[in-house]
Write a protein that holds these residues in place. Structure first.
Motif, PDB file in Angstrom:
ATOM      1  N   THR A 312     -28.324  34.422  37.707  1.00 21.59           N
ATOM      2  CA  THR A 312     -27.749  33.403  38.600  1.00 21.59           C
ATOM      3  C   THR A 312     -26.779  32.502  37.845  1.00 21.59           C
ATOM      4  N   LEU A 313     -27.199  32.056  36.657  1.00 25.19           N
ATOM      5  CA  LEU A 313     -26.354  31.106  35.920  1.00 25.19           C
ATOM      6  C   LEU A 313     -25.069  31.782  35.445  1.00 25.19           C
ATOM      7  N   ASN A 314     -25.175  33.035  35.057  1.00 22.59           N
ATOM      8  CA  ASN A 314     -23.959  33.751  34.662  1.00 22.59           C
ATOM      9  C   ASN A 314     -23.013  33.880  35.849  1.00 22.59           C
ATOM     10  N   GLY A 315     -23.601  34.108  37.037  1.00 24.24           N
ATOM     11  CA  GLY A 315     -22.790  34.203  38.248  1.00 24.24           C
ATOM     12  C   GLY A 315     -22.075  32.899  38.541  1.00 24.24           C
ATOM     13  N   ARG A 316     -22.608  31.797  38.020  1.00 22.99           N
ATOM     14  CA  ARG A 316     -22.010  30.496  38.267  1.00 22.99           C
ATOM     15  C   ARG A 316     -20.993  30.141  37.185  1.00 22.99           C
ATOM     16  N   GLY A 317     -20.768  31.045  36.279  1.00 22.89           N
ATOM     17  CA  GLY A 317     -19.730  30.803  35.278  1.00 22.89           C
ATOM     18  C   GLY A 317     -20.258  30.311  33.944  1.00 22.89           C
ATOM     19  N   TYR A 318     -21.599  30.222  33.806  1.00 21.14           N
ATOM     20  CA  TYR A 318     -22.139  29.818  32.505  1.00 21.14           C
ATOM     21  C   TYR A 318     -22.250  31.027  31.601  1.00 21.14           C
ATOM     22  N   ARG A 319     -22.303  30.767  30.314  1.00 21.67           N
ATOM     23  CA  ARG A 319     -22.573  31.872  29.394  1.00 21.67           C
ATOM     24  C   ARG A 319     -24.047  31.748  29.010  1.00 21.67           C
ATOM     25  N   ALA A 320     -24.887  32.358  29.839  1.00 20.37           N
ATOM     26  CA  ALA A 320     -26.335  32.224  29.653  1.00 20.37           C
ATOM     27  C   ALA A 320     -26.906  33.500  29.038  1.00 20.37           C
ATOM     28  N   GLU A 321     -27.897  33.307  28.171  1.00 21.01           N
ATOM     29  CA  GLU A 321     -28.575  34.444  27.540  1.00 21.01           C
ATOM     30  C   GLU A 321     -30.074  34.325  27.780  1.00 21.01           C
ATOM     31  N   ALA A 322     -30.704  35.467  28.057  1.00 20.43           N
ATOM     32  CA  ALA A 322     -32.158  35.466  28.272  1.00 20.43           C
ATOM     33  C   ALA A 322     -32.875  35.681  26.942  1.00 20.43           C
ATOM     34  N   LEU A 323     -34.038  35.049  26.806  1.00 19.53           N
ATOM     35  CA  LEU A 323     -34.853  35.270  25.606  1.00 19.53           C
ATOM     36  C   LEU A 323     -36.316  35.270  26.033  1.00 19.53           C
ATOM     37  N   HIS A 324     -36.968  36.429  25.936  1.00 22.59           N
ATOM     38  CA  HIS A 324     -38.406  36.446  26.255  1.00 22.59           C
ATOM     39  C   HIS A 324     -39.148  37.480  25.435  1.00 22.59           C
ATOM     40  N   GLY A 325     -40.452  37.438  25.542  1.00 24.98           N
ATOM     41  CA  GLY A 325     -41.308  38.266  24.703  1.00 24.98           C
ATOM     42  C   GLY A 325     -41.151  39.760  24.930  1.00 24.98           C
ATOM     43  N   GLY A 326     -40.511  40.150  26.027  1.00 20.46           N
ATOM     44  CA  GLY A 326     -40.322  41.575  26.295  1.00 20.46           C
ATOM     45  C   GLY A 326     -39.142  42.156  25.534  1.00 20.46           C
ATOM     46  N   ARG A 340     -25.760  30.304  18.390  1.00 23.42           N
ATOM     47  CA  ARG A 340     -25.359  29.526  17.210  1.00 23.42           C
ATOM     48  C   ARG A 340     -23.856  29.622  16.989  1.00 23.42           C
ATOM     49  N   GLY A 341     -23.305  30.785  17.311  1.00 20.34           N
ATOM     50  CA  GLY A 341     -21.871  30.993  17.100  1.00 20.34           C
ATOM     51  C   GLY A 341     -21.034  30.380  18.213  1.00 20.34           C
ATOM     52  N   GLY A 342     -21.682  29.844  19.252  1.00 19.44           N
ATOM     53  CA  GLY A 342     -20.930  29.169  20.316  1.00 19.44           C
ATOM     54  C   GLY A 342     -20.381  30.113  21.370  1.00 19.44           C
ATOM     55  N   THR A 343     -20.772  31.390  21.359  1.00 17.28           N
ATOM     56  CA  THR A 343     -20.291  32.260  22.437  1.00 17.28           C
ATOM     57  C   THR A 343     -21.269  32.284  23.615  1.00 17.28           C
ATOM     58  N   ALA A 344     -22.356  31.563  23.480  1.00 14.40           N
ATOM     59  CA  ALA A 344     -23.249  31.363  24.633  1.00 14.40           C
ATOM     60  C   ALA A 344     -23.586  29.883  24.655  1.00 14.40           C
ATOM     61  N   ASP A 345     -23.756  29.289  25.867  1.00 15.93           N
ATOM     62  CA  ASP A 345     -24.092  27.874  25.864  1.00 15.93           C
ATOM     63  C   ASP A 345     -25.441  27.558  26.500  1.00 15.93           C
ATOM     64  N   LEU A 346     -26.042  28.555  27.140  1.00 17.93           N
ATOM     65  CA  LEU A 346     -27.358  28.331  27.727  1.00 17.93           C
ATOM     66  C   LEU A 346     -28.326  29.406  27.269  1.00 17.93           C
ATOM     67  N   LEU A 347     -29.503  28.969  26.891  1.00 21.55           N
ATOM     68  CA  LEU A 347     -30.549  29.922  26.545  1.00 21.55           C
ATOM     69  C   LEU A 347     -31.646  29.770  27.593  1.00 21.55           C
ATOM     70  N   VAL A 348     -31.974  30.859  28.271  1.00 23.80           N
ATOM     71  CA  VAL A 348     -33.034  30.798  29.277  1.00 23.80           C
ATOM     72  C   VAL A 348     -34.231  31.513  28.661  1.00 23.80           C
ATOM     73  N   ALA A 349     -35.342  30.781  28.469  1.00 26.36           N
ATOM     74  CA  ALA A 349     -36.409  31.343  27.631  1.00 26.36           C
ATOM     75  C   ALA A 349     -37.804  30.998  28.133  1.00 26.36           C
TER      76      ALA A 349
END
Ligand code: AMP
Length: 603
Positions: A312-326, A340-349
């Motif tokens: 959803t957040l990527n669809g809204r124009g954010y650069r979001a990345e998922a992070l989970h135990g799977g 860390r390199g600034g190519t993503a601004d949201l971490l969804v975890a």
């Protein structure tokens, strides 16, 4: 639409679906001793945290939890599951949002699988309202699917014939409101002779609603050697007395332990927004647009939630990345590198995946749900506001999660201000601000001379102001992400209960079944939605409607259900039995100085 109002119908067929499958459901599931990756043989994770395996749950249950995306037990589950699975009685103080439903449901199912009887049910869960009956039975059904658990919700206001038929065909766990349970018991349809466990969920609510005598009668009809489990958000004295009479040497658990010392919370701007579940993705997008974080972590409860929110957040124009135990270690490293390199601004975890992460440039922590324990809240938000930098913590809370938020404030010594989700107008104003800022920067810094020829030629034809306006429009549209003009319903927390001192606390009637008495939604009676023809345009806030209703009718604040404020109208839930009275009263009065059209909502 709020989730309370949007309660699905009782899960049809939950009573008949899947017959007992003792011993057949283990195929393809983890077998004992196969500790999962990162898990020590004793079941704790290698970093010392608890796991579901470590709680000794059956493989069928572990499989269901994995499928649901639960990564680790919440504190109440860690403490309650082992003693409950052993058959101990338990007295637990925990609010909604702590994971208490799974804390008692998993052991109930575990014990059910071990001791199937000839004459079910083996467990009875008593809850105050119809909504909760449906919710709890759905949870039991989800967790117990591979065990073939037959779960039936029964509550007042629904046709009794179907419930009688389902009971006759055999049910392992009955989830009931006390009034209806007693009714079925008196008719001989509910046999409690083989019940091994009785759970009283939200026991304080049940007492407040006048169910004390019903509870006593039901408990008296169950075997003396049964296991009794009592969960309650508060422990008034009356409840303590009931616990002393019916619980034997109970394990006592309080979720709000003072492990986080007041003042430990770093200086962080902390805000909560009350949002109905269905509106959460849109609300989060809007809040992030206004907050404009440099980098943020959004915490979710499950892997599924992480994946879908990232999308959803990527669809809204954010650069979001998922992070989970799977995810594999390599995938996680890649995600962290991008952040860390600034190519993503949201971490969804999830909490598990984000454990131990230290991200230098983090400005915002978002709790997509209210965390299941104050400690988790403190831990999460401690990731920002370091080294004197400004930090922001945002929590999205559902209307029913008020109490958990209050507990967090108290235990964590935090001060959380509750705000309404930014409106479309707020968002537009914020975007214009950003455009103005960008233009000012350009005026101060850039070499603009090469564009002079464009302005000069256009100036022959148009007024300079118009030229400037068109240029601003283009700049604004180029910077703006998605168009968002969908209004998000403004809701408030459920009105606070009065701790049993109000009129409802003195009643002894069965509020889920007594016609002719205003049975509030919190009391489980049917509710009706009213349309009120004034909205945000008229400056209406939820308090105005509650005030008008309680001022003009015999209802109290807790009888008023969810409230949605839209631009030009509002929707408010009131007990069906009082709907006509409320309609008449509101028609005859002024709301915020205006006469409003009021009727039953046709939707
Ligand atoms: P409750 O306090 O029982 O109302 O649960 C609150 C919410 O947390 C429900 O939506 C559950 O599905 C979810 N939940 C419960 N336990 C866990 C867990 N261990 N991990 C993730 N989510 C959970």
């Amino acid at each position: 639409m709020t989730d309370e109002r949007d309660t699905p119908a009782a899960p049809e067929g939950t009573a008949t679906e899947g017959t007992a499958t003792e011993g057949t459901a283990t195929e393809g599931t983890a077998t004992e001793g196969t500790a999962t990756e990162g898990t020590a043989p004793d079941g704790t994770a290698l970093d010392g945290t608890a796991t579901f395996e470590g709680l000794g749950l059956r493989p069928e249950l572990l499989k269901a939890l994995t499928a649901l995306g639960y990564e680790e037990p919440t504190p109440i589950q860690q403490e309650a599951v082992p003693p409950l699975a052993e058959g101990r009685d338990l007295l637990g103080q925990a609010a909604t949002g702590t994971g208490k439903t799974a804390a008692f449901s998993l052991p109930v199912l575990q014990r059910m699988a071990a001791h199937r009887t000839e004459r079910p049910p083996v467990a009875l869960v008593l809850v105050p309202t119809r909504e909760l009956a449906v919710q709890v039975s759905e949870a039991l059904h989800r967790y117990g699917r591979d065990l073939g658990a037959r779960v039936l919700p029964v509550y007042g206001g629904a046709p009794i014939v179907r419930q009688l038929r389902s009971l006759e065909s055999g049910v392992d766990v009955v989830v009931a409101t006390p009034g209806r349970a007693l009714d079925l018991l008196n008719r001989g349809a509910l046999q409690l002779g083989d019940v091994a466990t009785v759970v009283l969920d939200e026991a304080d609510e049940m007492l407040d609603m006048g169910f004390a005598e019903d509870l006593e009668a039901i408990l008296d009809a169950t075997p003396e050697q049964r296991q009794t489990v009592l969960f309650s958000a508060t422990m008034p004295r009356r409840l303590d007395a009931l616990a002393r009479r019916h619980l034997r040497d109970p394990v006592r658990i309080t979720i709000a332990r003072e492990t986080a010392r007041p003042g430990e919370t770093p200086r962080i701007r902390q805000t909560a927004y009350v949002v109905p579940r269905g509106a959460k993705p849109a609300a989060l997008g809007r809040i992030l647009d206004v907050e404009a974080p440099t980098a943020a972590i959004v915490f979710c409860r499950t892997r599924e939630e992480v994946d879908s929110l990232t999308e959803t957040l990527n669809g809204r124009g954010y650069r979001a990345e998922a992070l989970h135990g799977g995810m594999s270690q390599e995938q996680r490293d890649r995600v962290m590198g991008r952040l860390r390199g600034g190519t993503a601004d949201l971490l969804v975890a999830t909490d598990v995946a984000a454990r131990g992460l230290d991200i230098e440039q983090l400005t915002h922590v978002v709790n997509y749900d209210v965390p299941s324990a104050p400690e988790a809240y403190v831990h999460r938000i401690g990731r920002v506001g370091r080294a004197g930098r400004e930090g922001v913590a945002i929590t999205l809370a559902e209307p029913r999660e008020h109490r958990m938020l209050k507990t967090i404030e108290k235990v964590a010594g935090a001060s959380i201000s509750v705000q309404t989700v930014p409106t479309v107008a707020d968002l537009r104003a914020r975007r214009l601000d950003l455009t103005r800022g960008a233009l000012r920067e350009s005026l101060l810094g850039d070499d603009l001379d090469r564009f002079r020829v464009v302005v000069e030629t256009l100036a022959d034809e148009f007024d300079l102001m118009e030229v400037a306006l068109a240029a601003v429009k283009l700049a604004h549209e180029a910077a703006g992400p998605v168009d968002d003009d969908e209004e998000i319903p403004q809701v408030s927390f459920r009105p606070e209960r009065d701790g049993g001192r109000g009129p409802a606390g003195r009643g002894t009637g069965r509020r889920d079944e007594r016609p002719g008495r205003p049975a509030g939604r919190s009391a489980g009676g049917p509710a009706t939605r009213l349309f009120v023809g004034v909205g945000r345009d008229a400056g209406i806030r939820p308090g105005d409607l509650v005030g008008a209703i309680t001022g003009e009718t015999g209802l109290t604040g807790r009888d008023v259900g969810s409230i949605e404020i839209h631009q030009r109208f509002a929707l408010v839930e009131v007990p069906e039995s009082a709907a006509d009275e409320v309609v008449q009263a509101l028609r005859a009065t002024m709301i915020k100085g205006r006469k409003a059209q009021v009727r039953r909502d046709r939707a």
